[in-house]
Design an enzyme around this catalytic site. Structure first.
Site, PDB file in Angstrom:
ATOM      1  N   ASP A  93      23.866  34.659 -10.718  1.00 49.43           N
ATOM      2  CA  ASP A  93      24.429  33.587  -9.928  1.00 49.43           C
ATOM      3  C   ASP A  93      24.300  32.299 -10.738  1.00 49.43           C
ATOM      4  OD1 ASP A  93      24.121  32.686  -6.382  1.00 49.43           O
ATOM      5  OD2 ASP A  93      25.566  32.145  -7.945  1.00 49.43           O
ATOM      6  N   SER A  94      25.144  31.322 -10.379  1.00 49.52           N
ATOM      7  CA  SER A  94      25.324  30.160 -11.269  1.00 49.52           C
ATOM      8  C   SER A  94      24.297  29.060 -11.062  1.00 49.52           C
ATOM      9  CB  SER A  94      26.705  29.567 -11.010  1.00 49.52           C
ATOM     10  OG  SER A  94      26.843  29.341  -9.599  1.00 49.52           O
ATOM     11  N   GLY A  95      23.579  29.116  -9.956  1.00 44.77           N
ATOM     12  CA  GLY A  95      22.532  28.130  -9.747  1.00 44.77           C
ATOM     13  C   GLY A  95      22.853  27.090  -8.694  1.00 44.77           C
ATOM     14  N   GLY A  96      24.134  26.889  -8.401  1.00 40.68           N
ATOM     15  CA  GLY A  96      24.502  25.849  -7.437  1.00 40.68           C
ATOM     16  C   GLY A  96      23.871  26.084  -6.079  1.00 40.68           C
ATOM     17  N   PHE A  97      24.001  27.300  -5.622  1.00 41.12           N
ATOM     18  CA  PHE A  97      23.488  27.638  -4.284  1.00 41.12           C
ATOM     19  C   PHE A  97      21.976  27.460  -4.218  1.00 41.12           C
ATOM     20  CE2 PHE A  97      23.824  29.580  -0.209  1.00 41.12           C
ATOM     21  CZ  PHE A  97      22.713  30.375  -0.050  1.00 41.12           C
ATOM     22  N   ASP A 147      29.389  26.292  -8.239  1.00 45.75           N
ATOM     23  CA  ASP A 147      30.142  25.901  -7.044  1.00 45.75           C
ATOM     24  C   ASP A 147      29.238  25.050  -6.150  1.00 45.75           C
ATOM     25  OD1 ASP A 147      28.401  28.018  -6.528  1.00 45.75           O
ATOM     26  OD2 ASP A 147      29.561  28.714  -4.818  1.00 45.75           O
ATOM     27  N   GLN A 190      35.417  29.130  -1.567  1.00 43.53           N
ATOM     28  CA  GLN A 190      34.676  28.348  -0.601  1.00 43.53           C
ATOM     29  C   GLN A 190      35.620  27.989   0.558  1.00 43.53           C
ATOM     30  OE1 GLN A 190      31.520  27.912  -0.335  1.00 43.53           O
ATOM     31  NE2 GLN A 190      30.762  28.483  -2.363  1.00 43.53           N
ATOM     32  N   GLY A 217      29.855  30.706   0.410  1.00 48.05           N
ATOM     33  CA  GLY A 217      29.836  29.839   1.585  1.00 48.05           C
ATOM     34  C   GLY A 217      29.648  30.577   2.882  1.00 48.05           C
ATOM     35  N   ASP A 267      25.263  41.638  -2.571  1.00 45.96           N
ATOM     36  CA  ASP A 267      23.877  41.437  -3.005  1.00 45.96           C
ATOM     37  C   ASP A 267      23.111  40.816  -1.844  1.00 45.96           C
ATOM     38  OD1 ASP A 267      24.746  38.417  -3.536  1.00 45.96           O
ATOM     39  OD2 ASP A 267      22.542  38.546  -3.647  1.00 45.96           O
TER      40      ASP A 267
HETATM   41  N1  LIG Z   1      25.217  33.271   0.809  1.00 47.72           N
HETATM   42  C1  LIG Z   1      25.374  32.900  -0.497  1.00 47.72           C
HETATM   43  C2  LIG Z   1      24.522  33.427  -1.482  1.00 47.72           C
HETATM   44  C3  LIG Z   1      24.666  33.055  -2.807  1.00 47.72           C
HETATM   45  C4  LIG Z   1      25.666  32.128  -3.173  1.00 47.72           C
HETATM   46  N2  LIG Z   1      25.807  31.749  -4.481  1.00 47.72           N
HETATM   47  C5  LIG Z   1      26.755  30.854  -4.813  1.00 47.72           C
HETATM   48  N3  LIG Z   1      26.885  30.474  -6.112  1.00 47.72           N
HETATM   49  N4  LIG Z   1      27.613  30.320  -3.911  1.00 47.72           N
HETATM   50  C6  LIG Z   1      27.521  30.669  -2.601  1.00 47.72           C
HETATM   51  O1  LIG Z   1      28.371  30.117  -1.741  1.00 47.72           O
HETATM   52  C7  LIG Z   1      26.522  31.601  -2.180  1.00 47.72           C
HETATM   53  C8  LIG Z   1      26.385  31.987  -0.837  1.00 47.72           C
END
Ligand SMILES: Nc1ccc2nc(N)nc(O)c2c1
Length: 373
Positions: A93-97, A147, A190, A217, A267
């Protein structure tokens, strides 16, 4: 195995899809569940066990690994696969979340995010380009765009701003990722719970002709029916010949219903995190092993399972370990839960292959409802 990243849609059964992602490091059978290995470990598990449960791919997290041990150190140590001894595909995952959910977010603007580490309070900047650079240093096979995921409930204006920013960041991540034949960069749809924004996001990402598409999202606290509705609006806008990945989902019931709507990859920390807290997922529903009723129950969690944790240990022992807060309790229940999730995915794939997914879904849900014997 394939020198390039390829997705093959093998069969559909209603909205459910049977497929295969082929990459140099291996093949991912879809629908697939990806165990979460946040900081370079699927917590409380040996990765050989994770593989034995049937996992074709695991997750890593840019946010955690950039803070500790840092992406540059992982690269010096030969990359994540070498370091953690997992030679199959890894998605990061990119880290934003994680920045939004874990760190003291200091600033978010067109350039990227500035945040304080939850580890030592140090300040970090992450741009779309830096996120892709980090994922490259880790050696990730499937890299996610940076994101902005807004927590729901949020105003349509706020959701639109974050969705449009994420689209601009997707373009920048695509440029930064460049052309890496054996790897992929996925865009992330998103748009919160707003139909028009979801559709616009999916259509714009489709124009970018990416190798895969995540639905982000969601699984951020919204009711299941809202999540499923957003899938019904989003998935038809995405190309059928590319994998769809629903991020952060979910319970076995979430997975069944999302497969029925066309999701290929999942995941979630649910099986491992719940396992560490004594909650077991079984073919007869959830079992809270802390409950006193298990204290002298010599039956295993599931005598039909091929997983030693499910088949060879009594509930009484698991109850004792969890009550005593012994490490082995979380280890055995994480092992059992991952094995059950992979058994569910295998059952889903088999059912789609045989054109009986609807029956499989109904039978599975009936067995859960029947409850534990
Ligand atoms: N429920 C999630 C879990 C991981 C996510 N990772 C990113 N990068 N963006 C999201 O919207 C996520 C949502």
């Amino acid at each position: 195995m394939s020198e390039s990243f390829q997705f093959q849609l093998k069969k559909t059964d209603g909205g459910a899809r049977l497929g295969e992602v082929s990459m140099p490091r291996g093949t991912i059978r879809t629908p697939a569940f990806m165990p979460v290995g946040t900081v370079g470990t699927v917590k409380a598990m040996y990765l050989d066990q994770v593989r034995e449960t049937g996992a074709d791919i695991i997750l890593g997290n840019t946010y955690h690994l950039m803070l500790r041990p840092t992406a540059e150190r992982v690269a010096r140590l030969g990359g994540l696969h070498e370091l953690i001894r997992w030679r199959h595909p890894i998605l990061t995952d990119s880290g934003g979340f994680q920045v939004m959910s874990l760190s003291g977010l200091r600033k978010l603007d067109e350039k990227g995010v500035t945040f304080k580490s939850h580890v030592d309070g140090s300040t970090h900047h992450m741009s779309p380009e830096r996120s892709i650079e980090i994922q490259g240093l880790l050696g990730s096979d499937i890299q996610m765009q940076l994101d902005e995921c807004v927590a729901l409930p949020a105003t349509p204006k706020e959701i639109e701003r974050a969705m449009e920013l994420s689209l601009r960041w997707a373009e920048r991540c695509k440029v930064a990722f460049g052309d890496q034949p054996g790897k992929a960069m996925f865009g992330i749809v998103q748009g919160g719970d707003v139909q028009e924004l979801r559709v616009r996001s999916a259509q714009a990402l489709k124009q970018m002709d990416l190798k895969g598409y995540a639905v982000g999202g969601l699984a951020v606290g919204e009711p299941q029916d809202v999540m499923l509705r957003m899938l019904e609006l989003t998935l038809p806008e995405l190309p059928a010949d590319k994998p769809r990945y629903l991020m952060g989902v979910g319970t076995p019931d979430d997975i069944l219903k999302s497969v029925a709507r066309g999701i290929d990859m999942f995941d979630c920390v649910m099986p491992t995190r719940s396992g560490r807290h004594g909650l077991a997922f079984t073919r007869r529903g959830k079992v809270n092993i802390r409950n006193a009723r298990h204290a002298e129950d010599m039956r295993p969690l599931d005598d039909q399972s091929t997983c030693p944790a499910s088949r060879d240990y009594s509930r009484a022992y698991l109850h004792h370990l969890v009550r005593a807060n012994e490490a082995l309790g979380g280890m055995l229940l994480s092992w059992h839960n991952l094995a059950y999730y992979q058994e569910l995915m295998q059952g889903i794939r088999q059912a789609i292959a045989e054109g009986r997914f609807a029956d499989f879904m109904a039978e599975t849900q009936e067995n859960w409802a029947r409850g534990d014997l």
